[in-house]
Design a protein around this motif. Structure first.
Motif, PDB file in Angstrom:
ATOM      1  N   ILE A   1       0.843  -1.203   0.000  1.00 48.28           N
ATOM      2  CA  ILE A   1       0.000   0.000   0.000  1.00 48.28           C
ATOM      3  C   ILE A   1       0.873   1.246   0.000  1.00 48.28           C
ATOM      4  O   ILE A   1       0.655   2.184  -0.772  1.00 48.28           O
ATOM      5  CB  ILE A   1      -0.953   0.005   1.221  1.00 48.28           C
ATOM      6  N   TRP A   2       1.896   1.255   0.866  1.00 48.92           N
ATOM      7  CA  TRP A   2       2.798   2.412   0.929  1.00 48.92           C
ATOM      8  C   TRP A   2       3.548   2.577  -0.377  1.00 48.92           C
ATOM      9  O   TRP A   2       3.687   3.694  -0.883  1.00 48.92           O
ATOM     10  CB  TRP A   2       3.799   2.268   2.066  1.00 48.92           C
TER      11      TRP A   2
ATOM     12  N   ARG B   1       1.358   4.127  -2.999  1.00 48.30           N
ATOM     13  CA  ARG B   1       1.126   5.561  -2.751  1.00 48.30           C
ATOM     14  C   ARG B   1       2.368   6.387  -3.072  1.00 48.30           C
ATOM     15  O   ARG B   1       2.270   7.492  -3.595  1.00 48.30           O
ATOM     16  CB  ARG B   1       0.672   5.777  -1.315  1.00 48.30           C
TER      17      ARG B   1
ATOM     18  N   VAL C   1       2.548   6.803  -6.814  1.00 47.25           N
ATOM     19  CA  VAL C   1       1.614   7.843  -7.266  1.00 47.25           C
ATOM     20  C   VAL C   1       2.187   9.224  -6.970  1.00 47.25           C
ATOM     21  O   VAL C   1       2.161  10.125  -7.815  1.00 47.25           O
ATOM     22  CB  VAL C   1       0.220   7.657  -6.612  1.00 47.25           C
ATOM     23  N   MET C   2       2.733   9.389  -5.768  1.00 45.19           N
ATOM     24  CA  MET C   2       3.302  10.678  -5.402  1.00 45.19           C
ATOM     25  C   MET C   2       4.499  11.014  -6.301  1.00 45.19           C
ATOM     26  O   MET C   2       4.650  12.154  -6.743  1.00 45.19           O
ATOM     27  CB  MET C   2       3.745  10.671  -3.930  1.00 45.19           C
TER      28      MET C   2
END
Length: 111
Positions: free
Chosen positions: A91-92, A95, A98-99
Protein backbone atom coordinates in the motif's frame (compact mmCIF):
# COMPACT_ATOMS: atom_id res chain seq x y z
CA UNK A 1 0.18 -13.51 26.05
CA UNK A 2 -1.06 -14.16 22.51
CA UNK A 3 0.43 -12.58 19.38
CA UNK A 4 -2.05 -9.67 19.24
CA UNK A 5 -1.49 -8.86 22.91
CA UNK A 6 2.28 -9.01 22.31
CA UNK A 7 2.00 -6.57 19.39
CA UNK A 8 -0.22 -4.24 21.43
CA UNK A 9 2.28 -4.25 24.30
CA UNK A 10 5.22 -3.66 21.97
CA UNK A 11 3.55 -0.76 20.15
CA UNK A 12 2.50 0.79 23.48
CA UNK A 13 6.04 0.48 24.80
CA UNK A 14 7.47 2.04 21.64
CA UNK A 15 5.10 5.00 21.91
CA UNK A 16 7.40 6.83 24.33
CA UNK A 17 10.59 8.47 23.01
CA UNK A 18 12.61 7.58 26.13
CA UNK A 19 11.82 3.90 25.64
CA UNK A 20 12.81 4.08 21.97
CA UNK A 21 16.07 5.73 23.02
CA UNK A 22 16.71 2.97 25.56
CA UNK A 23 16.18 0.37 22.82
CA UNK A 24 18.58 2.27 20.56
CA UNK A 25 21.21 2.10 23.30
CA UNK A 26 20.60 -1.60 23.81
CA UNK A 27 20.97 -2.22 20.07
CA UNK A 28 24.66 -1.43 20.66
CA UNK A 29 24.91 -4.11 23.35
CA UNK A 30 23.93 -5.16 26.84
CA UNK A 31 23.93 -2.34 29.40
CA UNK A 32 23.27 -1.81 33.07
CA UNK A 33 20.27 0.16 34.28
CA UNK A 34 22.63 2.89 35.51
CA UNK A 35 24.28 3.11 32.08
CA UNK A 36 20.88 3.37 30.41
CA UNK A 37 19.79 6.08 32.84
CA UNK A 38 22.88 8.27 32.29
CA UNK A 39 21.83 10.04 29.03
CA UNK A 40 18.42 11.03 30.38
CA UNK A 41 17.58 13.88 32.68
CA UNK A 42 15.41 11.52 34.73
CA UNK A 43 15.71 9.89 38.08
CA UNK A 44 16.75 6.26 38.29
CA UNK A 45 13.22 5.25 39.42
CA UNK A 46 11.71 6.98 36.35
CA UNK A 47 14.10 5.19 33.99
CA UNK A 48 13.44 1.94 35.84
CA UNK A 49 9.72 2.34 35.10
CA UNK A 50 10.46 2.68 31.38
CA UNK A 51 12.68 -0.39 31.55
CA UNK A 52 9.90 -2.31 33.29
CA UNK A 53 7.45 -1.38 30.50
CA UNK A 54 9.96 -2.57 27.89
CA UNK A 55 10.52 -5.78 29.81
CA UNK A 56 6.79 -6.44 30.20
CA UNK A 57 6.41 -5.97 26.44
CA UNK A 58 9.14 -8.55 25.87
CA UNK A 59 11.40 -6.01 24.15
CA UNK A 60 14.19 -6.41 26.69
CA UNK A 61 15.27 -8.92 29.29
CA UNK A 62 17.02 -8.21 32.58
CA UNK A 63 19.44 -10.35 34.50
CA UNK A 64 21.47 -9.85 37.61
CA UNK A 65 25.28 -9.86 37.43
CA UNK A 66 26.68 -9.32 40.92
CA UNK A 67 25.35 -5.90 41.95
CA UNK A 68 24.38 -4.89 38.42
CA UNK A 69 21.05 -5.32 36.61
CA UNK A 70 21.94 -5.91 32.97
CA UNK A 71 19.44 -5.26 30.18
CA UNK A 72 19.54 -6.98 26.81
CA UNK A 73 17.52 -6.22 23.68
CA UNK A 74 15.15 -8.99 22.62
CA UNK A 75 14.73 -8.96 18.85
CA UNK A 76 11.73 -11.28 18.40
CA UNK A 77 9.07 -8.66 19.26
CA UNK A 78 10.75 -6.20 16.87
CA UNK A 79 10.74 -8.85 14.15
CA UNK A 80 7.04 -9.47 14.85
CA UNK A 81 6.36 -5.75 14.38
CA UNK A 82 8.34 -5.76 11.15
CA UNK A 83 6.40 -8.77 9.88
CA UNK A 84 3.10 -7.11 10.76
CA UNK A 85 4.00 -3.84 9.00
CA UNK A 86 5.34 -5.68 5.93
CA UNK A 87 1.85 -6.86 5.07
CA UNK A 88 0.98 -3.21 4.36
CA UNK A 89 4.16 -2.34 2.45
CA UNK A 90 2.47 -2.76 -0.95
CA UNK A 91 0.00 0.00 0.00
CA UNK A 92 2.80 2.41 0.93
CA UNK A 93 4.78 1.53 -2.18
CA UNK A 94 1.77 2.20 -4.41
CA UNK A 95 1.13 5.56 -2.75
CA UNK A 96 4.77 6.57 -3.08
CA UNK A 97 4.66 5.60 -6.78
CA UNK A 98 1.61 7.84 -7.27
CA UNK A 99 3.30 10.68 -5.40
CA UNK A 100 6.47 10.24 -7.48
CA UNK A 101 4.43 10.44 -10.68
CA UNK A 102 2.64 13.59 -9.47
CA UNK A 103 5.91 15.26 -8.55
CA UNK A 104 7.43 14.43 -11.93
CA UNK A 105 4.31 15.81 -13.67
CA UNK A 106 4.52 19.00 -11.62
CA UNK A 107 8.21 19.39 -12.42
CA UNK A 108 7.58 18.81 -16.14
CA UNK A 109 4.75 21.37 -16.21
CA UNK A 110 7.02 24.02 -14.61
CA UNK A 111 9.57 23.71 -17.38
Amino acid sequence: MDENDQLDAAFAALAHPARRAILAQLAKGTASVNTLAAPFDMSLPAVSKHIRVLENAGLISRERDAQFRLCTLQTKPLQDISNWTDQYRHIWDARFDVMDTLLKDMKDSDQ
